[in-house]
Design a protein around this motif. Structure first.
Motif, short mmCIF file in Angstrom:
data_model
loop_
_atom_site.label_atom_id
_atom_site.label_comp_id
_atom_site.label_asym_id
_atom_site.label_seq_id
_atom_site.Cartn_x
_atom_site.Cartn_y
_atom_site.Cartn_z
N PHE A 99 0.84 -1.18 0.01
CA PHE A 99 -0.12 0.07 -0.10
C PHE A 99 0.77 1.20 -0.20
CE2 PHE A 99 -3.62 -2.80 1.07
CZ PHE A 99 -4.76 -2.01 0.38
N TRP A 100 1.89 1.27 0.53
CA TRP A 100 2.92 2.24 0.45
C TRP A 100 3.28 2.71 -0.97
CZ3 TRP A 100 4.13 -1.35 4.39
CH2 TRP A 100 3.79 -0.86 5.74
N GLU A 101 3.64 1.58 -1.72
CA GLU A 101 3.81 1.65 -3.10
C GLU A 101 2.45 2.38 -4.03
OE1 GLU A 101 7.26 -1.78 -3.82
OE2 GLU A 101 5.05 -2.30 -4.09
N VAL A 102 1.45 1.74 -3.56
CA VAL A 102 0.24 2.10 -4.09
C VAL A 102 0.04 3.54 -3.92
CG1 VAL A 102 -2.36 2.37 -4.09
CG2 VAL A 102 -1.04 0.09 -3.84
N TRP A 103 0.21 4.02 -2.72
CA TRP A 103 0.06 5.48 -2.30
C TRP A 103 1.06 6.48 -2.93
CZ3 TRP A 103 -0.14 3.68 3.27
CH2 TRP A 103 -1.24 3.11 3.58
N GLN A 104 2.19 5.74 -3.39
CA GLN A 104 3.52 6.70 -4.07
C GLN A 104 3.19 6.65 -5.58
OE1 GLN A 104 7.21 4.82 -3.93
NE2 GLN A 104 8.42 6.42 -4.56
N ARG A 105 2.53 5.53 -6.00
CA ARG A 105 2.10 5.85 -7.25
C ARG A 105 1.04 6.63 -7.79
NH1 ARG A 105 2.35 -0.13 -10.38
NH2 ARG A 105 1.95 1.35 -12.15
N GLN A 106 0.03 6.55 -6.61
CA GLN A 106 -1.12 7.36 -6.99
C GLN A 106 -0.64 8.71 -6.73
OE1 GLN A 106 -3.55 5.79 -3.59
NE2 GLN A 106 -4.87 4.67 -5.28
N GLY A 107 0.30 9.29 -5.71
CA GLY A 107 0.74 10.51 -5.69
C GLY A 107 1.60 11.06 -6.90
N GLN A 108 2.31 10.42 -7.51
CA GLN A 108 2.90 10.58 -8.77
C GLN A 108 1.99 10.75 -9.96
OE1 GLN A 108 5.60 7.13 -9.31
NE2 GLN A 108 7.23 8.03 -7.86
N GLN A 109 0.74 9.82 -9.98
CA GLN A 109 -0.01 9.90 -10.95
C GLN A 109 -0.89 11.38 -10.95
OE1 GLN A 109 -2.50 6.64 -10.66
NE2 GLN A 109 -1.17 5.14 -11.21
N LYS A 110 -1.05 11.61 -9.52
CA LYS A 110 -1.77 13.04 -9.28
C LYS A 110 -1.06 14.16 -9.89
CE LYS A 110 -5.01 11.13 -5.40
NZ LYS A 110 -5.09 11.43 -4.00
N ALA A 111 0.40 14.05 -9.59
CA ALA A 111 1.25 15.05 -9.85
C ALA A 111 1.45 15.22 -11.65
CB ALA A 111 2.67 14.73 -9.46
N THR A 112 1.19 13.96 -11.99
CA THR A 112 1.20 13.89 -13.62
C THR A 112 0.18 14.59 -14.19
OG1 THR A 112 2.74 12.20 -13.60
CG2 THR A 112 1.55 12.54 -15.64
N THR A 113 -1.50 14.27 -13.53
CA THR A 113 -2.52 14.85 -13.77
C THR A 113 -2.61 16.13 -13.79
OG1 THR A 113 -3.46 12.53 -13.38
CG2 THR A 113 -4.74 14.52 -13.52
N ALA A 114 -2.01 16.67 -12.51
CA ALA A 114 -2.17 18.13 -12.16
C ALA A 114 -1.24 18.98 -13.44
CB ALA A 114 -1.40 18.33 -10.95
N THR A 115 -0.25 18.43 -13.53
CA THR A 115 0.72 18.95 -14.79
C THR A 115 0.10 18.90 -15.97
OG1 THR A 115 2.78 18.22 -13.26
CG2 THR A 115 2.82 18.96 -15.89
N SER A 116 -0.42 17.95 -16.34
CA SER A 116 -1.21 17.78 -17.55
C SER A 116 -2.43 18.76 -17.75
CB SER A 116 -1.52 16.33 -17.96
OG SER A 116 -0.67 15.48 -17.95
N LYS A 117 -3.15 19.13 -16.46
CA LYS A 117 -4.25 20.00 -16.51
C LYS A 117 -3.69 21.48 -16.62
CE LYS A 117 -7.93 17.33 -13.66
NZ LYS A 117 -8.46 17.46 -12.45
N VAL A 118 -2.67 21.66 -16.19
CA VAL A 118 -2.10 23.05 -16.56
C VAL A 118 -1.96 23.16 -17.99
CG1 VAL A 118 -0.28 24.66 -16.10
CG2 VAL A 118 -1.19 23.25 -14.13
N ARG A 119 -1.38 22.24 -18.54
CA ARG A 119 -1.14 22.27 -20.09
C ARG A 119 -2.54 22.38 -20.78
NH1 ARG A 119 0.15 17.82 -23.61
NH2 ARG A 119 0.88 18.57 -25.47
#
Length: 693
Positions: free
Chosen positions: A581-601
């Protein structure tokens, strides 16, 4: 009716009964230093009792019976000498008669160098203080008037100055007031000010009141210190100068012992964690320094038997505490075998659930541990904040546990990492791997449990004197002679009871926990995933999860039952297979960061798109001709022929795009029969089960 040496209060005076003469008594006032023995009849005493003017009271000199002066001391010599001096007088049968007593005094004066006043003082002291030799002890405790305030006069009190210039000044009420202000402001606080600092602040105040006073004529440091020692008790000073948490944890008296609340083995476990004072290396590559591991210890209070532990790099948390408790409640034979240590179950017999677990206000404070409390009736106790002494047993365990390796192990924390001349960083000395360190800790625990002698163990009254104070011996004795408190449970049930729990939601995609979807045969059978708004399903369900593996969770469908369903990852969340679950939360955090960057673009280009659309609409509105002369019905009836003409123009445009040269050079290619091995796979059977049409 009355006893010899008994003290009576008659009206406002106290009398001591010296002897009995038939129906009369001989008594003497113990308050009047010039009184002599006299006789009073029993009838008068009874009348005084009836008139409520005679009462029995405590003897104010009863403490003299317990005094034992040091052999050869001045007090003992004076006591014995004075007793021998008055013995001929006090041993008279008719000592209460003045003429008999006077004759005896004259005989003593003729044979000893003393005075009549001395003899009268001593015999009165003997009678008034209890008619024992100790009644003649000198009152040295009153000498010097220790702790009493002197009344200042013209001459300065105390020892005259020998080296310091000046005469000094007597301390009056105003100076005492300034003393008290400085003491309360600078000494009776937890700021850590020194006494000389407080005295210097006093001198500042004094000179503000009396400007021009020479430095040597200001009340000295010793005068202020004398006032401080006289006016403030030791407890008051200790409590005021320490922070509340430090006072309660390190200074306040220990009023009891941990064993008073431990009825037997398993009555109470204590759990705590510390960071080991050593740096270790990785098992994969011994050149990798991985830091200082966390050590959790679970110990039985009654026997001091270490029943469980955890060594690893999980920060002190519920997850690490769960692993330590799981080892404490299960068999240790397999755990020891992992480190090539063979033991029998009798060597570490603590297997089961205790009555209570005492922990800090952290790992086991919250709803996560409630399942263990409710399912197995284990009472969770939490210490007050900053009260490490409340878990003194487990706190002391860390001392001897680390003392087994710190004297000679490489990589032990020592001093500071700042390099001095000729020094080096102790972190670079790390040689023990993680598994090596675990084996050392396990070996230390086994030695402690089986052979360590607890010299400071406080025995209970029913413990035999020949009982060895060894944890394993105490444990076995407690099981036979006390109430054994451990309760057995299966390893799987204990693991499930210790797993952290959380609420999950249900939807047509499955059971959702932390954004990950799960499903099971029971969930499908209940119809929770069917896509119909009339499907009845709970909005939230309670689940248990293992933080180390996200592949499955344990769903509790009924709040009043221990039944659970094993739910596994659905295909929708297949990306998390094999993750923790630590890896799950880490990947979800990375995905949210990527999504946030994509939303800005995306937002940037969305605004450009909308500006183009708006501009094109404005141009179209400007280019629109005036149609006010055409009726609405004519415009609507022309839609169909207009559409047909537009379609013909579109087809003509596509024909003109293909040139004549391209059309002439086209070659006809005959395709071979397709090979079956190149067919795309079909997933029709997987998409639809046998019940679908």
């Amino acid at each position: 009716m009355f006893q010899i040496n008994e003290v009576l209060q008659f009206e406002d005076k106290k009398y001591r009964i010296l002897s009995q003469l038939g129906d009369s008594y001989v008594w003497i006032s113990i308050d009047d230093k010039s009184d002599f023995p006299s006789i009073i009849d029993l009838h008068s005493l009874k009348l005084a009792i009836q008139d409520e003017i005679l009462n029995r009271v405590d003897d104010p000199y009863s403490y003299l019976v317990m005094l034992a002066p040091e052999e050869g001391s001045v007090a003992q010599i004076k006591r014995d000498t004075n007793y021998e001096l008055i013995r001929p007088i006090i041993e008279l049968d008719e000592f209460y008669k003045p003429e008999v007593r006077g004759e005896a005094i004259r005989l003593v004066l003729s044979s000893h160098r003393t005075t009549k006043q001395t003899l009268y003082r001593l015999i009165r002291q003997y009678w008034q203080r209890g008619q024992s030799a100790n009644a003649l002890l000198p009152d040295y405790k009153n000498s010097g008037a220790k702790g009493k305030k002197r009344i200042p006069g013209d001459k300065k009190l105390g020892r005259p100055r020998k080296y310091m210039p000046g005469v000094g000044v007597n301390v009056d009420e105003f100076i005492e007031k300034l003393f008290r202000i400085a003491i309360q402001k600078y000494l009776l606080t937890d700021k850590g000010y020194s006494f000389p600092y407080a005295h210097r602040r006093f001198k500042d105040m004094y000179q503000n009141y009396f400007p021009g006073t020479p430095e040597e004529e200001i009340p000295s440091n010793w005068q202020m210190k004398h006032f401080y020692e006289r006016e403030y008790t030791q407890v008051e000073k200790l409590k005021s100068r320490a922070k509340p948490n430090a006072f309660s944890n390190d200074i306040s008296p220990l009023k009891s012992t941990a064993n008073m609340h431990a009825l037997g083995p398993g009555s109470r476990f204590e759990i705590d964690a510390t960071i080991a004072d050593i740096y270790v290396v990785s098992d994969l590559n011994r050149s990798w320094i991985v830091g200082r591991p966390v050590v959790y210890i679970v110990i039985d209070v009654f026997s001091r038997l270490v029943v469980g532990f955890y060594v690893g790099f999980e920060n002190p948390s519920y997850v690490a505490a769960m692993l330590a408790l799981q080892s404490a409640m299960t068999d240790k034979v397999e755990l020891c075998r992992e480190f090539n240590i063979e033991i029998d179950s009798e060597d570490c017999p603590a297997i089961g659930l205790p009555d209570a677990i005492l922990a800090d206000r952290g790992e086991l404070l919250g709803h996560q541990i409630e399942s263990l409390e409710k399912s197995f009736s284990v009472r969770i106790e939490n210490t007050p904040p900053y009260r490490g002494a409340a878990k003194g047993i487990v706190e002391n365990t860390f001392k001897w546990l680390q003392a087994d390796f710190t004297p000679f192990a490489p990589g032990v924390v020592s001093g500071t990492t700042v390099k001095k001349r000729g020094g080096k960083d102790y972190r670079l000395d790390a040689k023990l791997s993680v598994s090596d360190f675990k084996e050392i800790i396990l070996s230390s625990i086994l030695y402690h449990n089986q052979y360590a002698v607890l010299e400071k163990y406080d025995r209970s009254p029913d413990m035999p004197v020949d009982l060895p104070l060894v944890p394993l011996e105490l444990w076995n004795w407690g099981l036979q002679n006390r109430t054994g408190r451990l309760r057995t449970a299966s390893k799987d049930d204990i693991r499930l009871g210790l797993l952290p729990r959380s609420k999950a939601t249900t939807s047509r995609f499955g059971v959702c926990l932390f954004g990950v979807y799960y499903t099971s045969a029971e969930v499908l059978a209940e119809g929770w995933m069917h896509r119909n708004r009339h499907v009845s399903k709970p909005d939230e369900v309670m689940v248990a999860y293992d933080p180390n593996l996200a592949d499955e969770i344990y769903l509790f469908p009924f709040s009043d039952s221990a039944e659970y369903w094993v739910c596994r990852l659905s295909d929708r969340s297949r990306e998390f297979v094999g993750c923790s679950f630590w890896e799950v939360w880490q990947r979800q955090g990375q995905q949210k960061a990527t999504t946030a960057t994509s939303k800005v673009r995306s937002d940037t280009h969305k605004r450009a798109h909308e500006r183009r659309v708006i501009e094109k609409i404005k141009q179209a509105e400007k280019s629109s001709p005036d149609v006010s002369t055409i009726t609405k019905s004519d415009r609507i009836s022309a839609i169909r022929p207009n559409k047909k003409d537009e379609l013909e123009r579109e087809r003509e445009h596509r024909r003109t795009q293909v040139s004549d040269e391209e059309r002439d050079s086209a070659e006809i290619i005959h395709l071979a029969e397709p090979d079956d091995s190149y067919h795309y796979p079909s997933y029709v059977d997987e998409l639809f089960d046998e019940d679908d049409d």
